[in-house]
Write an enzyme that holds these catalytic residues in place. Sequence first.
Site, short mmCIF file in Angstrom:
data_model
loop_
_atom_site.label_atom_id
_atom_site.label_comp_id
_atom_site.label_asym_id
_atom_site.label_seq_id
_atom_site.Cartn_x
_atom_site.Cartn_y
_atom_site.Cartn_z
N ALA A 1 0.78 -1.19 -0.05
CA ALA A 1 0.00 0.02 0.00
C ALA A 1 0.85 1.33 -0.22
O ALA A 1 1.30 1.70 1.01
CB ALA A 1 -1.01 -0.06 1.20
N THR B 1 0.47 3.93 -3.12
CA THR B 1 -0.36 4.95 -3.82
C THR B 1 -1.46 5.69 -3.22
O THR B 1 -2.21 4.81 -2.34
CB THR B 1 -0.81 4.29 -4.97
N GLY C 1 -1.27 9.63 -6.52
CA GLY C 1 -0.95 8.98 -7.84
C GLY C 1 0.52 8.35 -7.89
O GLY C 1 0.98 8.01 -6.76
N SER C 2 1.28 8.69 -8.77
CA SER C 2 2.83 8.31 -9.00
C SER C 2 3.65 9.28 -8.14
O SER C 2 4.90 8.79 -8.13
CB SER C 2 3.10 8.54 -10.45
N GLU D 1 9.89 -4.02 -9.94
CA GLU D 1 8.27 -3.76 -10.17
C GLU D 1 8.05 -3.39 -11.78
O GLU D 1 7.20 -4.12 -12.49
CB GLU D 1 7.57 -3.06 -9.25
N ARG E 1 -9.63 -18.96 -40.33
CA ARG E 1 -10.45 -18.36 -40.99
C ARG E 1 -10.34 -17.76 -42.47
O ARG E 1 -9.57 -17.47 -42.83
CB ARG E 1 -10.43 -16.64 -40.11
N GLY F 1 -15.15 -8.59 -36.48
CA GLY F 1 -16.41 -8.69 -35.45
C GLY F 1 -16.18 -9.53 -34.16
O GLY F 1 -16.54 -9.09 -32.98
#
Length: 388
Positions: A126, A128, A133-134, A243, A269, A341
């Site tokens: 924990a 942020t 934010g950053s 990270e 296809r 699609g």
Amino acid sequence: MNSMYFTEEHELFRESLKEFLKKEVVPHIDKWEKTGDIERFIWSKFGEMGYFGIAYPEKYGGLDLDLFYTVIFLEELQKINSGGFAAAMWAHAYLAMTHINKEGDDRIKEEYLTPSISGEKIGCLAITEPFGGSDVAGMRTTAVKEGDHYVINGSKTFITNGVYSDYLVVAAKTSPELGNKGISIFVMDRDTPGISATKLDKLGWKASDTGEIAFDNVKIPVNNLMGEENKGFSYIMQHFALERLIMGVNSHARAEYAVDYVLKYMSEREAFGKTIDRFQALRHTVADMASEVEMCKEFNYSITKRLNDGQYVVKEASMSKLLSTKMADEVIYKALQLLGGYGYMEEYPLARLLRDSRLGPIGGGTSEILREIIAKMIIDKKEYKPAT
């Protein structure tokens, strides 16, 4: 596979992991994507197989393996097409547990690292905050020392495993007047009075629990401080290299998954009397996509080698995250287009993959922040050094 980096043992590990994920995880993914709740049994299974202990000391139940085993772990998690499930696993194993391992004392490691490796406890990191934010240095959460306790007040947001984890690794300001030189790192149990969490509804990563966490006069013992007081910022910066590399590896892996899926789809296809992999415009699009994936993958492997050798690769890891996450978004966007699609339909994998990938340029430091960090290093000649 590139034998410059991977041995036969690595490949045996990859095959074993693939089989495990196919058997134990894939059958549950659609349910977890809908509920947003990964059932606890799978954490125990990961622990039993040793997957959470790949990078950690044998003393605490780990395997103490090189970083290329971690790369394999990350890559294969991306190829089951649930960014949320993958994030829950690696945020536990490489965000929360990294701090426990690096800054925790023996008591903390016995109490948190050992059960984390076995899958008995889940952790979250924990850092942020809603207004930060950053901007890590701009955090407002405070930890005030009162006798043999610290009292924590503040809030965190966008925390992976932030709701269902058993413990939290929390950054807070112990000396606010010192700015980024006044941050410390603590570990605390989820059931500590004063901690509350709210689950956030996200565009993607649906299987993971992303939370906003509040700390209201949370009292924790002074020995839950990890490392030295006011050294937290340097610890955070030091681990950001890993990270960011993790997010770079995740990116090339999910992009590679998209290319592999598209190749199979295009070979089956048909349009105008032939399979669509015979049309030059589509073939050349795929050629571009595959080239971009390969370039990022090779770069990420080279950074992994350097990090594994003990080099400080904050610049290269920042570049990896910046370019690999951008590449993944672009490749997956094109992959969806190549399905026409069907790419827009939820029964095909590209719709979820596109949503999940979009977090890449945001989480763990936005691309805008990374560009400024990189600019400081290459233009201003700023040097980021390991914590001492």
